[in-house]
Design a protein around this motif. Structure first.
Motif, mmCIF file in Angstrom:
data_model
loop_
_atom_site.group_PDB
_atom_site.id
_atom_site.type_symbol
_atom_site.label_atom_id
_atom_site.label_comp_id
_atom_site.label_asym_id
_atom_site.label_seq_id
_atom_site.Cartn_x
_atom_site.Cartn_y
_atom_site.Cartn_z
ATOM 1 N N LYS A 20 -0.277 -6.353 4.028
ATOM 2 C CA LYS A 20 0.849 -6.112 3.128
ATOM 3 C C LYS A 20 0.456 -6.522 1.715
ATOM 4 C CE LYS A 20 2.471 -10.418 5.013
ATOM 5 N NZ LYS A 20 1.680 -10.552 6.205
ATOM 6 N N THR A 53 7.979 -2.188 7.865
ATOM 7 C CA THR A 53 7.410 -3.415 7.315
ATOM 8 C C THR A 53 8.362 -4.569 7.587
ATOM 9 O OG1 THR A 53 8.409 -2.984 5.146
ATOM 10 C CG2 THR A 53 6.150 -2.225 5.479
ATOM 11 N N GLU A 58 6.649 -9.961 0.897
ATOM 12 C CA GLU A 58 5.485 -9.068 0.911
ATOM 13 C C GLU A 58 5.830 -7.717 1.532
ATOM 14 O OE1 GLU A 58 5.448 -12.197 2.094
ATOM 15 O OE2 GLU A 58 4.037 -13.278 0.813
ATOM 16 N N GLY A 59 6.609 -7.737 2.610
ATOM 17 C CA GLY A 59 7.035 -6.484 3.240
ATOM 18 C C GLY A 59 7.911 -5.661 2.322
ATOM 19 N N THR A 62 5.710 -4.127 -0.376
ATOM 20 C CA THR A 62 4.947 -3.018 0.183
ATOM 21 C C THR A 62 5.832 -1.782 0.339
ATOM 22 O OG1 THR A 62 3.518 -4.592 1.347
ATOM 23 C CG2 THR A 62 3.473 -2.306 2.114
#
Length: 110
Positions: A20, A53, A58-59, A62
């Motif tokens: 990610k 995700t 971070e997900g 992304t």
């Protein structure tokens, strides 16, 4: 991906990212294979990319990046619904919860 298979909710193709986006850790789009995803998604055959995700910072980053790159190119981008706990990891979610989240996915960016 194995957990997605167990839900029996999707019969299409998969593309698994190699991580990610995490700017604080120095991980950018190229580091996780997003250039390959973009090439595949923009091949003229793909109509929708379904994101699965994690709902972590971070997900989210992304998912936002992918949506920003594909949306203007005419490829639909959806994301599995938030039946998964915020901050939760997909590998720890039961298949029933994941199946429900998949069925209730919504468009990104709006």
């Amino acid at each position: 991906m194995n957990m997605m298979e167990q839900t029996q909710s999707y019969q299409g193709l998969y593309f698994v990212l190699m991580g990610k986006i995490s700017p604080l850790d120095g991980v950018g789009p190229r580091d996780i294979g997003l250039d390959q995803l973009m090439a595949r998604a923009l091949d003229g055959v793909v109509r929708e990319v379904i994101l699965a995700t994690n709902y972590t910072n971070e997900g989210e980053a992304t998912a936002h990046y992918i949506t920003a790159m594909l949306g203007p190119k005419g490829v639909g981008v959806t994301r599995i619904a938030r039946g998964i706990p915020v901050g939760g990891e997909l590998e720890y979610v039961d298949s029933g919860t994941l199946a429900q989240a998949f069925r209730e996915r919504k468009a990104c960016g709006g």
